[in-house]
Write an enzyme that holds these catalytic residues in place. Structure first.
Site, mmCIF file in Angstrom:
data_model
loop_
_atom_site.group_PDB
_atom_site.id
_atom_site.type_symbol
_atom_site.label_atom_id
_atom_site.label_comp_id
_atom_site.label_asym_id
_atom_site.label_seq_id
_atom_site.Cartn_x
_atom_site.Cartn_y
_atom_site.Cartn_z
ATOM 1 C CE1 TYR A 1 -2.786 -3.249 0.932
ATOM 2 C CE2 TYR A 1 -1.508 -3.318 2.952
ATOM 3 C CZ TYR A 1 -2.384 -3.921 2.073
ATOM 4 O OH TYR A 1 -2.855 -5.184 2.326
ATOM 5 C CG ASP B 1 -17.124 -9.136 1.268
ATOM 6 O OD1 ASP B 1 -15.979 -9.088 0.771
ATOM 7 O OD2 ASP B 1 -17.573 -10.139 1.837
ATOM 8 C CB SER C 1 -2.054 13.880 4.364
ATOM 9 O OG SER C 1 -2.987 12.813 4.366
ATOM 10 C CB SER D 1 -20.852 -18.061 -6.071
ATOM 11 O OG SER D 1 -19.774 -18.967 -6.171
ATOM 12 C CG LEU D 2 -18.745 -14.957 -11.558
ATOM 13 C CD1 LEU D 2 -19.098 -15.567 -12.903
ATOM 14 C CD2 LEU D 2 -18.647 -13.429 -11.670
ATOM 15 C CB SER E 1 -16.175 -13.859 -8.358
ATOM 16 O OG SER E 1 -15.226 -14.547 -7.570
#
Length: 1196
Positions: free
Chosen positions: A642, A1009, A647, A963-964, A1012
């Site tokens: 990340y 959330d 800042s 599910s996909l 797929s």
């Protein structure tokens, strides 16, 4: 006597008039007396009575601080930057009413309230109220209509907004200068309202830094000389400028403008500044009005090709040129050599190649700033660079392919003025030239990410103005030179990943401005010097992976700005000093604002990988170069990287954020003072010899995200107070001597058993259940949490016995009813006790919390569909065969999902939520009622819900194909294969469902959330988005990102979530982009052997530089090779969604519009797609802002 009296009277009268005359001449005129009263009355309302000490009623107001007079009248007042701390009403009643006042300057004077309901004299010409806290609608400025002579009005940097529908206009036709910049103004009709009564004499209009959209029509403003509409939401087209022959300054940067802008500015022949940066312009640079141009910025667009020769027409006047962040290629054009006035040339982040064009650069005699970073320049640095560097202030050649040594004579010219030298991320070899010290004006020296060897030259100690010395990831050896003690201006010292030895030089104690010291991954020894506690500005101290020893000095607690302390993997011993934490609640970390960084989160996959993670300064370094760290660091460089710019916004109320002391030899107790750090989000004390119990005060670390206390000698119980750590995503308490039950509330039920192993007395979910006979204390724990399954079984048995005794007195119908009830009760008892046929799913067997069998069996389903309204919990038990493992069809971060066959033969899906202890019934039911009302053809509808004791069950419509994720990645198991036509339908359907949540629900719903496995497929393979609203429910409707979501879906979570822990619709867009990539590539987002150290996003980016079509699923290409163009078009949509800068991602409505354009046949060529992928926005670590925010009271 009479004569004497007359004489005395005459003398007295003469004396009186003479005295009066003299007094009048020495005192203010009568007109000023009124103004004294008004000025003093203003002073009297100031909270600080000592603020204007010379404002006194017995003085001439023309001598007052900030007051100017002419002809015995107050004409100007300037109290800028004085903390007045008053409302605007005090200003209007006392100051603006001064009849002769012409100018009033109150910038940055702490003025609040609304600009309304006042009058001012016609003499007022200038009013500056900028940089205050004025609020309310900007339309209240119409109150200034009485200021008929007002020519200058500046209300920038306040919080004015725009009410939407308004009538009339600003009605300030005398204005010449109007500045509304940096407010909270939004809407599409703002410019129209400002100019509704015409432009009058307007010459200067600035509305930058708002959220204004719509059109910018200034075609009637023929006198306009200055127009700044930058940093807004304009996207509809180029401003309508009309006859702009008077315009000299035009700034439209930071919007979403596209199209042909050259025609709109063709008549702006007097332009001196043109800034169109950070928009969406594409193609070659179009013709521009160049005659008078002094500054031109086309940066951060998508311009392509070579730099056109017609730009040479600006060489007679041009002083600044910024073409960075585009897709230009080829060589730097020779005509630049004729731009003799050019002082700043920025060509960074393009595709220029070849050797440095020294013949051209040396002709640019006035050049002060040269930025060629992030290109493909190569070769060794030419000797002639010495002549160029003599006149430069900044030379940035970072992130290119230069090789060879750094020129020893780079700073040989005695008139050298070089202040910034950036050579990082190249292939430079050899030693650091000691002669760099001849660049006596150097402020920043950055040579990191090269292959430099030898020692750090002691001569650098003579650079008396040096602020930043960054030499990390080289092969430097020897000791840190003591001579750095003379660089008293030094702020940043970053020497990580070298081979340095010796101790921290004591001379650094003179460098009291140091705010970032990073010496990790060297071979340094000795103790941490106590004088470090005197570095009041020190915010980051990294000493990890060395051989430091001794005690951790308590003096570290004197560092008033320390937010990041990494001491892991050393030889420290002794105890953790409680005094380390005495600055908690007082820290201000403003000294590191704007620093570019990456944070590499350790994945724990290798035993040699120590510590929680590594924070690295990352200015001027390509993200893909992180792979070079693998040769110097045993940790995997994974997708968990990340980055962004620090800042901090602490206002002297902050605390440490990161504390890692793992892998040392620390002993003693964990001090209770450790709980005083409300902003701490990572705490790692693992792998030490720490003993005693975990203090209850750890539960006060409400912002804690990662906690590692593993491999110590801790004993006692896990404090119940730790259940309050709702932000916790990772915990490791393994390998200690902890005992007793694991807390059942908070996040503990979301963690795997491995995080609690090897604690002999520890029990409870996710470990085996506790034995009540083991400890009296546990018996009390049992009682405090209601009846357990054993007592429940006793109740059931008594109920059965009572039924048996009574059966003889009942009729046959009653007997049959009791038989049915006994059967259901037995099923419930068997399941609740964990003695049913549930396979190995121990978690389910021990996890039920029911309050009385009869009541539980009779509880009705709260249904949103009529056919289900008579269902009870007993019916659900029967429909799932006691929630048998055979009925289990899925598991996720929010619970298990079972298929239930109802009595009428229909199927539903039942989700059994993980425990959400602490959330009240009212909140749960209110949330369910909200979710249940949401209906859309691309959403999985909630049919009903059921609350049984502490258990919550949700009933959904059953989706035939699951599910996909299953269908796409395991087609054999799913029994269906997805061709491109079906995948495209799924992509559009899931986008449509997400867009409905974002834009058609009030208030809008953030999914949090999206992945797929949460895209389900019905009998027609139509996409249905599921689990919307679940993260919100599980986090008790807080706006923070669900912790379990973060922990459960690596590869989908946008980078910004790991910095701010706050979710947004743009975060959902990023996750959707990953799902779209899955459909295009056929690959999972993580863990593919093809990815190497990357994830799916990084892997696609790598292929962009090779053959982009190789990323597509081979099955799709076999289906029809002609699909490549269409696949590229959809890849471009995914690229836009995956921009690391959240503000640049499209909304889901815009995504739908993109799909519509593709279907309509508006093509996108493959090169355009490749260029988009190579753009900085697609990187996994580029430009993610890290905000160290002040957490509102009550949120921690």
């Amino acid at each position: 006597m009479k004569t004497f009296s007359s004489f005395f009277l005459s003398v007295t009268t003469l004396f009186f008039f003479s005295f009066f005359s003299l007094s009048f001449q020495a005192s203010p005129s009568q007109s000023l007396y009124r103004e004294i009263h008004q000025l003093i009355s203003f002073k009297d309302v100031l909270p600080d009575k000592n603020l204007l000490p010379d404002w006194s009623s017995n003085k001439n107001p023309c001598t007052f601080d900030g007051v100017t007079c002419r002809d015995d009248k107050v004409t100007s007042i300037d109290l800028s930057s004085k903390p007045l701390n008053v409302g605007f009403s005090a200003v209007s009643s006392s100051l603006l009413s001064l009849t002769g006042l012409e100018s009033l300057f109150l910038s940055n004077s702490h003025i609040n309230g609304s600009v309304s309901g006042f009058k001012c004299s016609a003499s007022l010409t200038s009013l500056d109220l900028s940089r205050n806290s004025l609020s309310g609608p900007v339309t209240t400025l119409t109150s200034l209509g009485s200021c008929s002579g007002l020519k200058f009005l500046n209300v920038s940097s306040n919080t004015l907004d725009f009410p939407g529908k308004v009538s009339g206009g600003l009605k300030l036709n005398s204005l010449e200068v109007l500045d509304l910049s940096a407010n909270s103004i939004s809407g599409a009709n703002v410019v129209g309202w400002v100019l509704s009564d015409g432009c009058g004499e307007l010459k200067h209009l600035a509305i930058s830094g708002n959220k204004i959209s719509g059109d910018v029509d200034v075609s009637r403003c023929v006198n306009l000389e200055f127009l700044d509409v930058s940093s807004n939401n304009f996207s509809t087209g180029i401003p309508f400028l009309g006859d702009c022959s008077a315009l000299q300054h035009l700034d439209i940067s930071g919007n979403k403008l596209s199209g042909d802008f050259s025609r709109a500015i063709s008549t702006c022949t007097e332009l001196k500044l043109l800034n169109i940066s950070s928009n969406q312009f594409v193609g070659p640079i179009p013709p521009l009005p160049l005659k008078s141009l002094q500054y031109l910025s086309l940066a951060e667009n998508k311009f392509t090709g070579e730099i056109p020769d017609f730009l040479s027409g600006a060489c007679d006047t041009l002083t600044g040129l910024d073409l960075s962040g585009n897709h230009f290629y080829g060589a730097v054009p020779p005509f630049f050599g004729s731009c003799s006035l050019l002082e700043s040339l920025a060509l960074s982040s393009n595709n220029f190649s070849g050797e440095l064009p020294m013949d051209t650069l040396l002709k640019m005699r006035g050049l002060k700033v040269l930025d060629l970073s992030f290109n493909e320049f190569s070769g060794e640095l030419p000797e002639s660079l010495t002549n160029l560097s003599a006149s430069l202030l900044t030379l940035d050649l970072s992130s290119n392919n230069f090789s060879g040594p750094i020129l020893p004579n780079l700073c040989q010219n005695p008139k050298n003025t070089l202040q910034e030298l950036y050579l990082q991320n190249n292939g430079f070899t050899g030693k650091i030239p000691p002669t760099l010290s001849n660049c006596s004006e150097l402020v920043s020296l950055h040579l990191s990410f090269n292959y430099l060897s030898g020692t750090i030259p002691s001569s650098l100690g003579s650079l008396s103005k040096l602020r930043d010395l960054k030499l990390w990831l080289n092969m430097l050896e020897g000791e840190i030179p003591q001579e750095l003690m003379y660089v008293k201006t030094l702020e940043t010292l970053i020497l990580d990943f070298n081979d340095l030895t010796g101790e921290i030089p004591s001379g650094l104690s003179n460098c009291t401005n140091l705010n970032w010291i990073s010496l990790s991954n060297n071979r340094l020894t000795g103790e941490i010097p106590k004088w470090i506690g005197r570095l009041e500005n020190l915010a980051i101290l990294k000493l990890s992976n060395n051989s430091f020893s001794g005690n951790i000095p308590a003096e570290l607690g004197d560092c008033r700005s320390l937010i990041w302390l990494d001491l892991n993997t050393n030889l420290f011993n002794g105890t953790i000093p409680a005094a380390m934490f005495k600055q908690s609640g007082k820290i201000a970390a403003n000294f590191i604002a704007g620093k570019r960084y990456v944070y590499i989160k350790n994945d724990g996959m290798k035993k040699e990988c120590h510590g929680a993670g590594n924070l690295l300064e990352f200015q001027g370094i390509r993200s893909e170069q992180l792979n070079r760290l693998s040769t110097r660091n045993p940790c995997n460089i994974t997708s968990r990287v990340y980055g962004g710019h620090t800042s901090p916004t602490f206002d002297n109320n902050g605390s440490m954020m990161f504390l890692d002391m793992s892998y040392n030899m620390l002993s003693g107790y964990i001090p209770k003072e450790i709980g005083s750090m409300p902003y701490l989000f990572i705490l790692n004390l693992g792998h030490n010899d720490i003993s005693g119990s975990i203090p209850d005060e750890v539960g006060d670390l409400r912002g804690l995200n990662i906690l590692d206390l593993s491999s110590n000698k801790l004993d006692g119980r896990i404090p119940q107070a730790m259940s309050a750590l709702t932000m916790l995503t990772e915990i490791d308490l393994s390998n200690n001597n902890l005992s007793g039950p694991i807390p059942e509330m908070g996040q503990f039920e979301t963690f795997p058993p491995a995080k609690f192993l090897n604690n002999p007395g520890l029990c409870g979910y996710p470990l085996p259940r506790c034995d009540p006979s083991n400890a009296d204390g546990y018996a009390h724990h049992q009682r405090s949490h209601g009846r357990r399954p054993a007592s429940l079984a006793g109740s059931v048995a008594m109920g059965l016995l009572f039924s048996f005794v009574c059966i003889f007195g009942l009729i046959l119908v009653g007997r049959e009813m009791r038989k049915r009830r006994r059967k259901k009760e037995a099923e419930l008892e068997m399941y609740a006790e964990g003695h049913g046929n549930s396979g190995d799913r121990t978690a389910n067997n021990t996890n039920w919390k029911l309050t009385g069998v009869k009541e539980a069996l009779s509880i009705n389903l709260a249904a949103f569909e009529k056919p289900l309204r008579k269902l009870t919990f007993a019916d659900l038990l029967q429909a799932t065969n006691g929630f048998h493992n055979d009925s289990l069809i899925g598991s996720g971060g929010f619970g298990d999902v079972y298929k239930a066959i109802l009595k009428d033969g229909s199927a539903v899906a039942i989700k059994k939520l993980i425990h959400v202890s602490g959330q009240g019934d009212r909140e749960f039911m209110a949330e369910m009622e909200t979710i249940g009302k949401i209906k859309h053809r691309n959403l999985v509808p909630l049919l009903g819900y059921c609350k049984v004791g502490d258990e919550r069950l949700l009933v959904y419509e059953f989706m035939k194909y699951g599910s996909l994720e299953d269908v796409l990645h395991d087609p054999k198991k799913a029994g269906v294969k997805l061709n491109w036509s079906t995948r495209r339908k799924i992509a559009i359907g899931s986008a449509r469902g997400l867009a409905f949540l974002h834009h058609n629900c009030s208030p809008h719903i953030i999914h949090r959330d999206m992945k797929s496995s949460n895209v389900l497929l019905d009998e027609n393979l139509e996409a249905r988005v599921s689990d919307f609203g679940m993260a919100r429910l599980m986090s008790a409707m807080d706006t923070h990102l669900s912790v379990s979501t973060l922990a459960g879906t690596p590869g989908y979570v946008p980078p910004e979530y790991y910095q701010s822990f706050r979710c947004s619709t743009k975060g959902d867009v990023y996750s959707y982009g990953v799902v779209l990539l899955e459909l295009l590539t056929g690959k999972r987002p993580t863990d593919s052997p093809d990815f190497g150290d990357n994830n799916l996003v990084g892997w696609v980016k790598q292929h962009a530089k090779l053959r982009i079509s190789d990323v597509f699923d081979p099955e799709l290409m076999k289906e029809d090779p002609a699909l490549e163009i269409e696949l590229l078009q959809h890849l471009k949509v995914a690229v836009a969604c995956l921009d690391d800068r959240a503000w640049r991602r499209p909304t889901m409505v815009q995504v739908m519009a993109m799909f519509k354009e593709i279907q309509a046949g508006s093509g996108i060529d493959s090169q355009s797609t490749i260029r988009s992928i190579e753009d900085g926005g697609f990187s996994t670590i580029e430009m993610v802002d890290m905000s160290i925010k002040e957490v509102p009271e009550g949120k921690l």
